[in-house]
Write a protein that holds these residues in place. Structure first.
Motif, PDB file in Angstrom:
ATOM      1  N   LEU A  53      59.070  43.466  27.290  1.00 14.75           N
ATOM      2  CA  LEU A  53      58.510  44.662  27.560  1.00 14.75           C
ATOM      3  C   LEU A  53      58.073  45.526  26.300  1.00 14.75           C
ATOM      4  O   LEU A  53      59.174  45.621  25.587  1.00 14.75           O
ATOM      5  CB  LEU A  53      59.263  45.488  28.549  1.00 14.75           C
ATOM      6  N   ILE A  54      57.076  45.888  25.971  1.00 15.14           N
ATOM      7  CA  ILE A  54      56.467  46.680  24.670  1.00 15.14           C
ATOM      8  C   ILE A  54      56.662  48.250  25.298  1.00 15.14           C
ATOM      9  O   ILE A  54      57.053  49.084  24.527  1.00 15.14           O
ATOM     10  CB  ILE A  54      55.451  46.403  23.958  1.00 15.14           C
ATOM     11  N   GLY A  55      55.751  48.226  26.525  1.00  9.55           N
ATOM     12  CA  GLY A  55      55.666  49.914  26.887  1.00  9.55           C
ATOM     13  C   GLY A  55      55.020  49.830  28.107  1.00  9.55           C
ATOM     14  O   GLY A  55      54.866  48.684  28.839  1.00  9.55           O
ATOM     15  N   ILE A  56      54.400  50.902  28.461  1.00  5.70           N
ATOM     16  CA  ILE A  56      53.449  51.093  29.555  1.00  5.70           C
ATOM     17  C   ILE A  56      52.326  51.764  29.263  1.00  5.70           C
ATOM     18  O   ILE A  56      52.313  52.564  28.111  1.00  5.70           O
ATOM     19  CB  ILE A  56      54.264  51.972  30.598  1.00  5.70           C
ATOM     20  N   ILE A  57      51.208  51.247  29.665  1.00 11.60           N
ATOM     21  CA  ILE A  57      49.828  51.867  29.542  1.00 11.60           C
ATOM     22  C   ILE A  57      49.311  52.447  31.023  1.00 11.60           C
ATOM     23  O   ILE A  57      49.624  51.843  31.940  1.00 11.60           O
ATOM     24  CB  ILE A  57      48.457  51.033  28.998  1.00 11.60           C
ATOM     25  N   SER A  58      48.830  53.774  30.786  1.00  9.47           N
ATOM     26  CA  SER A  58      48.516  54.265  31.991  1.00  9.47           C
ATOM     27  C   SER A  58      47.119  54.974  32.076  1.00  9.47           C
ATOM     28  O   SER A  58      46.742  55.068  30.839  1.00  9.47           O
ATOM     29  CB  SER A  58      49.501  55.567  32.381  1.00  9.47           C
ATOM     30  N   GLU A  59      46.620  55.480  33.159  1.00  8.73           N
ATOM     31  CA  GLU A  59      45.315  56.186  33.094  1.00  8.73           C
ATOM     32  C   GLU A  59      45.176  57.473  32.108  1.00  8.73           C
ATOM     33  O   GLU A  59      44.251  57.562  31.303  1.00  8.73           O
ATOM     34  CB  GLU A  59      45.147  56.721  34.331  1.00  8.73           C
ATOM     35  N   THR A  60      46.488  58.269  32.191  1.00  9.62           N
ATOM     36  CA  THR A  60      46.582  59.256  31.178  1.00  9.62           C
ATOM     37  C   THR A  60      46.470  58.801  29.796  1.00  9.62           C
ATOM     38  O   THR A  60      45.768  59.551  29.004  1.00  9.62           O
ATOM     39  CB  THR A  60      47.937  59.994  31.346  1.00  9.62           C
ATOM     40  N   ASP A  61      47.105  57.700  29.265  1.00  6.55           N
ATOM     41  CA  ASP A  61      47.141  57.073  27.777  1.00  6.55           C
ATOM     42  C   ASP A  61      45.460  56.832  27.627  1.00  6.55           C
ATOM     43  O   ASP A  61      45.048  57.125  26.459  1.00  6.55           O
ATOM     44  CB  ASP A  61      47.935  55.920  27.961  1.00  6.55           C
ATOM     45  N   CYS A  62      44.917  56.165  28.464  1.00  8.42           N
ATOM     46  CA  CYS A  62      43.292  56.035  28.331  1.00  8.42           C
ATOM     47  C   CYS A  62      42.500  57.185  28.282  1.00  8.42           C
ATOM     48  O   CYS A  62      41.653  57.231  27.180  1.00  8.42           O
ATOM     49  CB  CYS A  62      42.962  54.856  29.600  1.00  8.42           C
ATOM     50  N   ILE A  63      42.900  58.030  28.898  1.00 13.52           N
ATOM     51  CA  ILE A  63      42.226  59.518  28.778  1.00 13.52           C
ATOM     52  C   ILE A  63      42.492  60.018  27.628  1.00 13.52           C
ATOM     53  O   ILE A  63      41.217  60.663  26.969  1.00 13.52           O
ATOM     54  CB  ILE A  63      42.541  60.250  29.910  1.00 13.52           C
ATOM     55  N   LYS A  64      43.546  60.175  27.035  1.00 14.96           N
ATOM     56  CA  LYS A  64      43.659  60.713  25.850  1.00 14.96           C
ATOM     57  C   LYS A  64      42.976  59.806  24.680  1.00 14.96           C
ATOM     58  O   LYS A  64      42.372  60.469  23.779  1.00 14.96           O
ATOM     59  CB  LYS A  64      45.352  60.345  25.405  1.00 14.96           C
ATOM     60  N   GLN A  65      42.659  58.668  24.789  1.00 19.90           N
ATOM     61  CA  GLN A  65      41.848  57.989  23.771  1.00 19.90           C
ATOM     62  C   GLN A  65      40.419  58.445  23.880  1.00 19.90           C
ATOM     63  O   GLN A  65      39.920  58.653  22.963  1.00 19.90           O
ATOM     64  CB  GLN A  65      41.937  56.375  24.025  1.00 19.90           C
ATOM     65  N   ILE A  66      39.983  58.372  25.187  1.00 20.58           N
ATOM     66  CA  ILE A  66      38.555  59.093  25.401  1.00 20.58           C
ATOM     67  C   ILE A  66      38.510  60.376  24.857  1.00 20.58           C
ATOM     68  O   ILE A  66      37.547  60.480  23.949  1.00 20.58           O
ATOM     69  CB  ILE A  66      38.316  59.108  26.983  1.00 20.58           C
ATOM     70  N   SER A  67      39.415  61.221  24.908  1.00 14.16           N
ATOM     71  CA  SER A  67      39.293  62.720  24.455  1.00 14.16           C
ATOM     72  C   SER A  67      39.188  62.599  23.041  1.00 14.16           C
ATOM     73  O   SER A  67      38.219  63.251  22.303  1.00 14.16           O
ATOM     74  CB  SER A  67      40.489  63.583  24.916  1.00 14.16           C
ATOM     75  N   GLU A  68      40.202  61.735  22.242  1.00  9.63           N
ATOM     76  CA  GLU A  68      40.169  61.881  20.988  1.00  9.63           C
ATOM     77  C   GLU A  68      38.962  61.187  20.275  1.00  9.63           C
ATOM     78  O   GLU A  68      38.403  61.621  19.243  1.00  9.63           O
ATOM     79  CB  GLU A  68      41.409  60.639  20.460  1.00  9.63           C
TER      80      GLU A  68
END
Length: 155
Positions: free
Chosen positions: A65-80
């Motif tokens: 396990l490295i981490g978790i990816i979530s919808e919120t994480d993806c939305i951060k990328q879209i925003s940036e």
């Protein structure tokens, strides 16, 4: 004068709980949709949408396990991406993965896990054994467990 009891005959209670599953490992999801750090944000978003999930574990090639990816994480990328006017076709999730991940022991009692969900406000917890991801428990899994145990324990 004899005292009469109006209490009816009591049903014999079966107090054996040996066959009733109570641990997280009994209710966790083992067949997980996982991601790798080199996947693109777009491919992860498509997978989240297609599979109707809100996030998932990110693992390396050793199934650690490295981490978790979530919808919120993806939305951060879209925003940036939109803010800096940067295309995101080739952007990978590695930078957006939440790496500080709480895990749960598969042997934990399901009711203790429910308490941990309430305390932390998390939606899911990965289960790791010997450094490898073996499953995940979500709030929905705890609800399912509660409904199954209702007939056994709650009257």
């Amino acid at each position: 004068m004899a005292i009469k009891s109006f209490q009816g005959a009591r049903r014999q209670q079966n107090n054996t709980t040996d066959d009733i599953p109570f641990s997280v490992s009994d209710y966790m999801t083992k067949d997980l949709i996982t991601f790798t750090p080199d996947q693109t944000v777009e491919s992860v978003m498509q997978s989240l949408i297609t599979n109707r999930i809100s996030g998932g574990p990110v693992i390396n090639d050793k199934h650690e396990l490295i981490g978790i990816i979530s919808e919120t994480d993806c939305i951060k990328q879209i925003s940036e991406s939109r803010y800096y006017n940067m295309p995101m076709q080739d952007a990978t999730i590695e930078k957006y993965v939440t790496k500080d991940v709480d895990t749960i022991d598969g042997n934990m009692n399901i009711f203790d896990a429910a308490s941990k969900f309430v305390q932390t406000h998390r939606r899911r917890f990965p289960i790791v054994e010997n450094g490898k991801l073996v499953g995940q428990i979500s709030q929905k899994d705890v609800l399912k467990a509660a409904m199954q145990l209702k007939g056994q324990n709650w009257k």
